[in-house]
Every structure is written in structure tokens, then in C-alpha cells.
Design a protein around this motif. Structure first.
Motif, PDB file in Angstrom:
ATOM      1  N   CYS A   1      -2.986 -12.553   5.458  1.00 22.71           N
ATOM      2  CA  CYS A   1      -1.575 -12.915   5.298  1.00 22.71           C
ATOM      3  C   CYS A   1      -0.915 -12.026   4.252  1.00 22.71           C
ATOM      4  O   CYS A   1       0.309 -11.929   4.196  1.00 22.71           O
ATOM      5  CB  CYS A   1      -1.437 -14.373   4.882  1.00 22.71           C
ATOM      6  SG  CYS A   1      -1.775 -15.540   6.214  1.00 22.71           S
TER       7      CYS A   1
ATOM      8  N   GLN B   1       2.658 -17.896  10.250  1.00 22.45           N
ATOM      9  CA  GLN B   1       3.366 -17.908   8.972  1.00 22.45           C
ATOM     10  C   GLN B   1       3.466 -19.328   8.417  1.00 22.45           C
ATOM     11  O   GLN B   1       3.328 -19.537   7.208  1.00 22.45           O
ATOM     12  CB  GLN B   1       4.754 -17.268   9.124  1.00 22.45           C
ATOM     13  CG  GLN B   1       4.697 -15.799   9.497  1.00 22.45           C
ATOM     14  CD  GLN B   1       3.868 -14.966   8.540  1.00 22.45           C
ATOM     15  OE1 GLN B   1       4.068 -15.005   7.335  1.00 22.45           O
ATOM     16  NE2 GLN B   1       2.906 -14.219   9.069  1.00 22.45           N
ATOM     17  N   SER B   2       3.670 -20.300   9.278  1.00 15.42           N
ATOM     18  CA  SER B   2       3.712 -21.703   8.835  1.00 15.42           C
ATOM     19  C   SER B   2       2.363 -22.133   8.268  1.00 15.42           C
ATOM     20  O   SER B   2       2.298 -22.810   7.239  1.00 15.42           O
ATOM     21  CB  SER B   2       4.100 -22.619   9.991  1.00 15.42           C
ATOM     22  OG  SER B   2       5.419 -22.374  10.394  1.00 15.42           O
TER      23      SER B   2
ATOM     24  N   HIS C   1       0.108 -20.167   6.964  1.00 14.06           N
ATOM     25  CA  HIS C   1      -0.051 -19.458   5.689  1.00 14.06           C
ATOM     26  C   HIS C   1       0.602 -20.258   4.564  1.00 14.06           C
ATOM     27  O   HIS C   1      -0.024 -20.531   3.529  1.00 14.06           O
ATOM     28  CB  HIS C   1       0.572 -18.062   5.807  1.00 14.06           C
ATOM     29  CG  HIS C   1       0.705 -17.348   4.514  1.00 14.06           C
ATOM     30  ND1 HIS C   1       1.778 -16.538   4.238  1.00 14.06           N
ATOM     31  CD2 HIS C   1      -0.059 -17.315   3.396  1.00 14.06           C
ATOM     32  CE1 HIS C   1       1.650 -16.042   3.018  1.00 14.06           C
ATOM     33  NE2 HIS C   1       0.550 -16.497   2.491  1.00 14.06           N
ATOM     34  N   HIS C   2       1.836 -20.659   4.763  1.00 16.40           N
ATOM     35  CA  HIS C   2       2.554 -21.413   3.725  1.00 16.40           C
ATOM     36  C   HIS C   2       1.912 -22.774   3.489  1.00 16.40           C
ATOM     37  O   HIS C   2       1.820 -23.235   2.343  1.00 16.40           O
ATOM     38  CB  HIS C   2       4.034 -21.540   4.073  1.00 16.40           C
ATOM     39  CG  HIS C   2       4.725 -20.207   4.094  1.00 16.40           C
ATOM     40  ND1 HIS C   2       4.842 -19.401   2.979  1.00 16.40           N
ATOM     41  CD2 HIS C   2       5.304 -19.520   5.101  1.00 16.40           C
ATOM     42  CE1 HIS C   2       5.461 -18.284   3.296  1.00 16.40           C
ATOM     43  NE2 HIS C   2       5.752 -18.335   4.586  1.00 16.40           N
TER      44      HIS C   2
ATOM     45  N   SER D   1      -0.886 -12.667  12.133  1.00 17.73           N
ATOM     46  CA  SER D   1       0.165 -12.539  13.135  1.00 17.73           C
ATOM     47  C   SER D   1       1.519 -12.821  12.491  1.00 17.73           C
ATOM     48  O   SER D   1       1.624 -13.622  11.558  1.00 17.73           O
ATOM     49  CB  SER D   1      -0.093 -13.541  14.264  1.00 17.73           C
ATOM     50  OG  SER D   1       1.016 -13.629  15.120  1.00 17.73           O
ATOM     51  N   SER D   2       2.536 -12.174  13.003  1.00 19.06           N
ATOM     52  CA  SER D   2       3.889 -12.428  12.489  1.00 19.06           C
ATOM     53  C   SER D   2       4.531 -13.628  13.181  1.00 19.06           C
ATOM     54  O   SER D   2       5.693 -13.924  12.946  1.00 19.06           O
ATOM     55  CB  SER D   2       4.754 -11.180  12.669  1.00 19.06           C
ATOM     56  OG  SER D   2       4.778 -10.801  14.030  1.00 19.06           O
ATOM     57  N   SER D   3       3.749 -14.329  13.998  1.00 19.38           N
ATOM     58  CA  SER D   3       4.280 -15.492  14.712  1.00 19.38           C
ATOM     59  C   SER D   3       4.666 -16.597  13.732  1.00 19.38           C
ATOM     60  O   SER D   3       4.134 -16.682  12.619  1.00 19.38           O
ATOM     61  CB  SER D   3       3.250 -16.041  15.705  1.00 19.38           C
ATOM     62  OG  SER D   3       2.193 -16.674  15.009  1.00 19.38           O
ATOM     63  N   GLU D   4       5.569 -17.432  14.164  1.00 17.33           N
ATOM     64  CA  GLU D   4       6.008 -18.553  13.329  1.00 17.33           C
ATOM     65  C   GLU D   4       4.841 -19.492  13.028  1.00 17.33           C
ATOM     66  O   GLU D   4       4.725 -20.019  11.918  1.00 17.33           O
ATOM     67  CB  GLU D   4       7.141 -19.316  14.032  1.00 17.33           C
ATOM     68  CG  GLU D   4       7.808 -20.326  13.144  1.00 17.33           C
ATOM     69  CD  GLU D   4       9.014 -20.977  13.808  1.00 17.33           C
ATOM     70  OE1 GLU D   4       9.248 -22.164  13.514  1.00 17.33           O
ATOM     71  OE2 GLU D   4       9.707 -20.310  14.599  1.00 17.33           O
ATOM     72  N   LYS D   5       3.941 -19.676  14.015  1.00 17.45           N
ATOM     73  CA  LYS D   5       2.777 -20.548  13.800  1.00 17.45           C
ATOM     74  C   LYS D   5       1.907 -20.027  12.666  1.00 17.45           C
ATOM     75  O   LYS D   5       1.517 -20.781  11.779  1.00 17.45           O
ATOM     76  CB  LYS D   5       1.919 -20.642  15.076  1.00 17.45           C
ATOM     77  CG  LYS D   5       2.483 -21.535  16.136  1.00 17.45           C
ATOM     78  CD  LYS D   5       1.480 -21.703  17.252  1.00 17.45           C
ATOM     79  CE  LYS D   5       1.768 -20.694  18.332  1.00 17.45           C
ATOM     80  NZ  LYS D   5       1.006 -20.887  19.549  1.00 17.45           N
TER      81      LYS D   5
END
Length: 121
Positions: free
Chosen positions: A50, A103-104, A106-107, A97-101
């Protein structure tokens, strides 16, 4: 979607909810992703990716693991859509991956560990 009614009526919330429950397949997708993250090693690899793009050799060094073991975890993360690859010559580079899934997740991982995102310098 099949029409259902609840055996006990406790107000309209249950009836409203039952009309909006996603198909089991949608829950299976979520379960599969969480299954990938049920392994500490995969969470660590995913977290590293990430924050940077790396090759298997460098990830192996960061993880203090063999390259074949890291490659196994990377295959699983890639098949779940959490990691993507880029080839440059003979070298393959991995990153989250730069996907929303992705990134979510990761956060969410950082919130659960109560840490801040590593800033790149």
C-alpha cells in the motif's frame, strides 16, 4: 429475489431490510477477501504494498521470508484483486491495487492498528 416475510413482526424495519439484503454471492466476495487477510503475513505484505511498489526479492527481505513463500502470498493477494503487477524486463513489481476496495482495506487496517499512513519521502 425471492419474496420473504418474517415470522415475527416487530415493526417495518425487518420487512424493509429483507427487501434489500444482497445476494449470497456478494457476501462470498467479501468473505473471500477477508479470508486472504486472515493471515498475518498477507496483511503485512499488503500493507507494505500500500506504501510502495516492490519486487519479490525486496518483499522477501522486508518480510525475512523466502522468495517462493512470498510469491505464494502474492499470488493469493493478486487473485483476490488486492494487488496488481507491472513487468519491467524480467522483473515483476507488485503494489496494492488502486481499487476502492483495496484502498478501503488499507485505511481500515491502519485504523485498527491505530497507525498513520507512512509518508513517502
Amino acid at each position: 429475489m425471492e419474496e420473504h416475510t418474517l415470522p415475527h413482526q416487530h415493526g417495518e424495519h425487518g420487512e424493509h431490510l429483507i427487501q434489500h439484503i444482497p445476494d449470497t454471492e456478494k457476501f462470498q466476495i467479501v468473505a473471500s477477501i477477508f479470508k486472504q487477510l486472515s493471515d498475518t503475513t498477507r496483511i503485512r505484505i499488503f500493507w507494505i504494498l500500500c506504501h510502495c511498489e516492490e519486487c519479490v526479492i525486496n518483499i522477501s527481505a522486508l518480510m525475512d521470508m523466502s522468495s517462493p513463500a512470498v510469491a505464494h502470498h502474492l499470488r493469493l493477494l493478486k487473485s483476490s484483486g488486492l494487488v496488481e503487477t507491472r513487468r519491467e524486463g524480467k522483473e515483476t513489481y507488485y503494489k496494492a491495487s488502486s481499487s476502492e476496495k483495496a484502498q478501503s482495506l488499507h485505511h481500515m487496517i491502519e485504523q485498527m492498528m491505530d497507525i498513520s499512513c507512512v509518508s513517502e519521502k
